[in-house]
Design an enzyme around this catalytic site. Structure first.
Site, PDB file in Angstrom:
ATOM      1  N   GLU A  94      12.008  -1.950  -2.477  1.00  0.00           N
ATOM      2  CA  GLU A  94      11.061  -2.517  -1.516  1.00  0.00           C
ATOM      3  C   GLU A  94      11.559  -3.878  -1.024  1.00  0.00           C
ATOM      4  O   GLU A  94      12.759  -4.088  -0.906  1.00  0.00           O
ATOM      5  CB  GLU A  94       9.680  -2.616  -2.175  1.00  0.00           C
ATOM      6  CG  GLU A  94       8.950  -1.284  -2.278  1.00  0.00           C
ATOM      7  CD  GLU A  94       8.403  -0.788  -0.945  1.00  0.00           C
ATOM      8  OE1 GLU A  94       8.219  -1.619  -0.038  1.00  0.00           O
ATOM      9  OE2 GLU A  94       8.146   0.418  -0.828  1.00  0.00           O
ATOM     10  N   CYS A 189       9.265  -6.694  -4.483  1.00  0.00           N
ATOM     11  CA  CYS A 189       9.594  -5.351  -4.951  1.00  0.00           C
ATOM     12  C   CYS A 189       8.406  -4.392  -4.861  1.00  0.00           C
ATOM     13  O   CYS A 189       8.426  -3.311  -5.454  1.00  0.00           O
ATOM     14  CB  CYS A 189      10.150  -5.374  -6.377  1.00  0.00           C
ATOM     15  SG  CYS A 189      11.603  -6.427  -6.545  1.00  0.00           S
TER      16      CYS A 189
END
Length: 243
Positions: A94, A189
């Site tokens: 991410e 993340c």
């Protein structure tokens, strides 16, 4: 602080030493420049499978990166007016934040020389970090089902890799003495409820200059790398694609 580099392990995951160029940059590097360097080296390994590998140790100018398929919902700012450069890139994971005071490691390795298994590779990168922290007297922790490294519940290192034809790019980012305030602009993340940390919260005064040699040694031990040292990268634009 005194650091005993001899505490690092000496067992390599490779039975054969691997000639590898080590590039270390003395100034923060724009993200897109470092990404181009990795792509260029990846192309060299595509063209010549016997070519040396390469690793970059550097810091980035402030930026945010989104992995393949990453959700913009984890960006807590207007994507049309980001607080720092924003890049969507070809790694897993991410959103990640890069900034000065964070040690970034980009290995361009041929996994056919090791194991053609990305899960294995991710665990090796985690172990590199665990070994570095152990020398500092810190017990880095893995969390079940997640990638990265934690200290006392705070995430101190992020890992996200890309791979084409078993040649890797991207890598890991270890927070050493960076400013954590700008992490509040994202959900790092994509992990809600997992605060970030930096090593000098546990070791006041710890510097990048102390951590970087430990990272070099841990990478060398873990992957059997024999460093070839080119001319220092005093300026971000100093890398030549035909090095």
């Amino acid at each position: 602080m005194p650091i005993d580099i001899g505490k690092l392990g000496t067992t390599s995951t490779s039975a054969q030493s691997q000639s590898t160029f080590l590039f270390e940059c003395s100034e923060p590097v724009p993200f897109e420049m470092a990404w181009l360097w990795q792509q260029q080296w990846q192309q060299q390994l595509f063209a010549n499978p016997l070519a040396p590998q390469a690793v970059w140790l550097l810091q980035h100018q402030a930026c945010y990166t989104l992995g393949r398929g990453a959700s913009e919902a984890n960006l807590l700012f207007d994507v049309n007016n980001p607080p720092a450069a924003l890049h969507r890139i070809d790694r897993g994971g991410e959103v990640t934040h890069h900034l000065p005071g964070q040690l970034v490691v980009y290995p361009v390795l041929d996994l056919r020389r090791y194991q053609t298994d990305l899960h294995w590779y991710l665990r090796q990168l985690e172990q590199v970090l665990i070994d570095v922290l152990a020398v500092l007297g810190l017990a880095g922790e893995r969390l079940q089902g997640l990638t990265g490294l934690w200290l006392e519940g705070r995430k101190v290192a992020a890992i996200g890799v890309g791979c084409r034809r078993w040649i890797t790019q991207h890598g890991l980012a270890l927070n050493v003495d960076c400013d954590l305030e700008s992490f509040s602009a994202v959900v790092p993340c994509g992990l809600v409820g997992h605060p970030v940390g930096r090593l000098n919260q546990w070791i006041p005064g710890l510097t990048m200059a102390e951590v970087q040699p430990l990272m070099r040694q841990s990478l060398s031990d873990r992957f059997g790398l024999v460093w070839q040292i080119p001319e220092p990268l005093a300026k971000p634009g100093a890398f030549a694609s035909d090095a």
